[in-house]
Design a protein around this motif. Structure first.
Motif, PDB file in Angstrom:
ATOM      1  N   GLU A  27      40.066   3.193 112.575  1.00 29.20           N
ATOM      2  CA  GLU A  27      40.435   2.680 111.247  1.00 29.20           C
ATOM      3  C   GLU A  27      41.886   3.020 110.945  1.00 29.20           C
ATOM      4  O   GLU A  27      42.317   4.168 111.119  1.00 29.20           O
ATOM      5  CB  GLU A  27      39.524   3.278 110.170  1.00 29.20           C
ATOM      6  N   ASP A  56      30.192  -5.535 102.456  1.00 33.14           N
ATOM      7  CA  ASP A  56      30.405  -5.724 101.003  1.00 33.14           C
ATOM      8  C   ASP A  56      31.659  -6.546 100.739  1.00 33.14           C
ATOM      9  O   ASP A  56      31.662  -7.452  99.901  1.00 33.14           O
ATOM     10  CB  ASP A  56      30.524  -4.365 100.290  1.00 33.14           C
ATOM     11  N   ARG A  57      32.725  -6.229 101.472  1.00 34.08           N
ATOM     12  CA  ARG A  57      33.980  -6.966 101.265  1.00 34.08           C
ATOM     13  C   ARG A  57      33.837  -8.422 101.715  1.00 34.08           C
ATOM     14  O   ARG A  57      34.402  -9.333 101.120  1.00 34.08           O
ATOM     15  CB  ARG A  57      35.126  -6.266 102.019  1.00 34.08           C
ATOM     16  N   GLU A 110      30.659  -1.111 104.160  1.00 33.68           N
ATOM     17  CA  GLU A 110      31.826  -1.468 103.347  1.00 33.68           C
ATOM     18  C   GLU A 110      32.404  -2.817 103.787  1.00 33.68           C
ATOM     19  O   GLU A 110      32.791  -3.647 102.963  1.00 33.68           O
ATOM     20  CB  GLU A 110      32.894  -0.365 103.471  1.00 33.68           C
ATOM     21  N   SER A 157      41.935  -1.563 106.764  1.00 35.63           N
ATOM     22  CA  SER A 157      41.580  -0.661 105.663  1.00 35.63           C
ATOM     23  C   SER A 157      41.200  -1.495 104.443  1.00 35.63           C
ATOM     24  O   SER A 157      41.438  -2.701 104.394  1.00 35.63           O
ATOM     25  CB  SER A 157      42.758   0.256 105.330  1.00 35.63           C
ATOM     26  N   GLY A 158      40.606  -0.841 103.453  1.00 31.75           N
ATOM     27  CA  GLY A 158      40.179  -1.535 102.232  1.00 31.75           C
ATOM     28  C   GLY A 158      41.336  -2.205 101.516  1.00 31.75           C
ATOM     29  O   GLY A 158      41.172  -3.234 100.865  1.00 31.75           O
ATOM     30  N   PRO A 199      28.555   3.631 107.225  1.00 33.35           N
ATOM     31  CA  PRO A 199      29.312   3.325 105.993  1.00 33.35           C
ATOM     32  C   PRO A 199      30.482   2.364 106.228  1.00 33.35           C
ATOM     33  O   PRO A 199      30.777   1.521 105.377  1.00 33.35           O
ATOM     34  CB  PRO A 199      29.805   4.693 105.521  1.00 33.35           C
ATOM     35  N   THR A 200      31.145   2.471 107.377  1.00 35.88           N
ATOM     36  CA  THR A 200      32.249   1.546 107.702  1.00 35.88           C
ATOM     37  C   THR A 200      31.725   0.111 107.736  1.00 35.88           C
ATOM     38  O   THR A 200      32.345  -0.808 107.199  1.00 35.88           O
ATOM     39  CB  THR A 200      32.861   1.916 109.077  1.00 35.88           C
TER      40      THR A 200
END
Length: 475
Positions: free
Chosen positions: A210, A414-415, A411, A180-181, A407-408
């Motif tokens: 997730e 991006d991380r 993201e 997870s984020g 989107p998963t």
């Protein structure tokens, strides 16, 4: 009857695997009252005679003597595997099925993939071959691992490559748990993106899960049960998230409920391979029908119902609700909304007291609200297994090849880039033999290409639905 082998790698993979074997035994015990070793059991278990010392020969008929899981347990720390060996499942595994080390991979993909991969390659290959030799008709390898840690992501994807080299004809299904984020492993974006490149290239099907979604589902179930809104239709323990009725174990751990959801996903996925049904779906049919392009093999899964139905005579409206739930955000095992994205294909695996007519009726009912690619408007695959999960009268697993996974991945990229731009923690990876900076650039480039493929598909959404021109035959 075909057989499948489960390869569980790393802490998360072994904890999920442990729940899977526990629940699988319970499911077979509910059906197989006489304790006879049958074809259903043979798909995941061997029956051996331990009295002759050592491994003993396989027994194909008659009473169950000693069941051994068709599994390989790999972890570079001993903790979780030792715990399994001291628990109620200890007799289902033996030392020939285990590969452990003591130091762990330090949350570093390179240690798992490059260091331990080279070190344990021969050992892993030998144990995989041994396990395969015990199968009459090996159809599928299931790999269970997490993306964020070092062993799961690194060694897990190394094993995936080995399977492709050693058993090119056998399907490779991968259940990957994404971080997870708010993950507490600082390097998990590196590990996940490096692992993604391997999944893109070497897996036949990936079921991304997730942690966040699992956590939300467990919370929702607890709220529903505690609020009392569902009245007498719900028993106290959800059979999806609780181990109620399974092997008597110690206190449940915080992740058990979440791991049980993934175990149930695997049970439903393999139900047609294990039990009879009027419309049985082979595992290879999933890959064949749901993956039109080799790299776009990520299938979003959803499970329903998520709680235990107490009344077995289910009114049809509840059945219809089950199909509606399968397409709602709340039941997806990743944070995604397939209804508002584009479907390449969709499979519905139903278990229990459901008719083919119920299936068809619900597909027709839901079809108008779902967006399918123009060239696969009839992209439905259905399976009907007559044996329901324990404690339910029916259940549904939906597998969607859908652009909502994008989107998963965005993201995750991006991380990854946040760390990579600063070259943060790179030295931990680059000091491992065989690991170069190009591994990072190739991995992020592979992920970017995957995202771009989903973008191209999304761009076609809402376009005119034209029927492909058909060949005209002069009469």
């Amino acid at each position: 009857m075909t057989q499948s082998v489960v390869v569980q790698v790393g802490q998360c993979g072994n904890q999920v695997g442990c729940r899977f074997w526990d629940l699988a035994l319970r499911e077979h015990a509910a059906v197989n009252k006489k304790g006879i070793y049958d074809e259903a059991l043979s798909s995941f278990f061997r029956n051996i005679d331990t009295r002759s010392g050592g491994d003993g020969p396989d027994i194909y008929k008659g009473k169950i003597c000693s069941l051994k899981a068709r599994a390989l347990l790999i972890d570079m720390e001993e903790g979780v595997v030792n715990e399994i060996l001291q628990g109620p499942l200890r007799d289902v595994f033996d030392s020939k099925q285990l590969i452990t080390d003591v130091s762990g991979s330090g949350n570093n993909w390179a240690v798992g993939h490059k260091l331990y991969g080279c070190q344990y390659r021969e050992n892993i290959v030998e144990k995989l071959r041994k396990t395969a030799e015990h199968c009459d008709c090996l159809q599928c390898f299931f790999i269970i691992h997490s993306m964020g840690g070092g062993t799961g992501s690194g060694l897990g994807t190394f094993v995936l490559n080995l399977l492709e080299d050693e058993f090119p004809e056998v399907y490779r299904f991968v259940t990957s748990v994404y971080p997870s984020g708010e993950d507490d492993v600082i390097t998990s974006p590196y590990n996940s993106v490096l692992a993604m490149k391997e999944l893109n290239e070497h897996a036949d099907c990936v079921l991304p899960i997730e942690n966040e979604s699992l956590f939300d589902i467990v919370n929702k179930i607890n709220q529903m049960i505690n609020s009392g809104k569902l009245g007498s239709t719900v028993k106290q323990n959800s059979l999806v998230t609780s181990r109620a009725g399974s092997a008597k174990t110690l206190q449940e751990k915080p992740f058990d409920a979440m791991n049980n959801i993934v175990a149930n996903l695997l049970l439903n996925l393999t139900s047609s391979a294990r039990f009879e049904g009027s419309l049985n779906m082979d595992l290879n049919e999933i890959s064949m029908n749901l993956v039109p392009f080799p790299r776009l093999h990520y299938l979003v899964s959803s499970l329903t119902p998520l709680y235990t139905l107490a009344d077995v005579n289910v009114p049809s409206r509840r059945l219809d609700q089950m199909f509606s739930d399968a397409f709602s955000r709340d039941h997806q095992l990743i944070q995604a909304d397939p209804k508002h994205s584009l479907y390449l294909a969709c499979a519905l695996l139903v278990r229990g007291n459901v008719q083919v007519s119920d299936l068809r009726r619900n597909i027709e009912r839901l079809k108008p609200s779902l967006h399918f690619v123009s060239w696969n408007q009839e992209g439905w695959k259905t399976g009907l297994c007559s044996v329901p999960p324990v404690g339910h009268s029916h259940s549904l697993l939906a597998l969607a090849n859908n652009t909502c996974v994008k989107p998963t991945f965005i993201e995750l990229k991006d991380r990854f880039m946040k760390l990579y731009k600063k070259k943060a923690h790179l030295h931990h990876y680059l000091q491992i033999d065989g690991m170069e900076q190009s591994c990072f650039s190739e991995a992020v480039s592979s992920l970017s290409d995957l995202i771009e493929e989903y973008n191209e598909l999304d761009a076609t959404k809402g376009g005119p639905r034209t029927d492909p021109s058909r060949l005209k035959i002069a009469v």
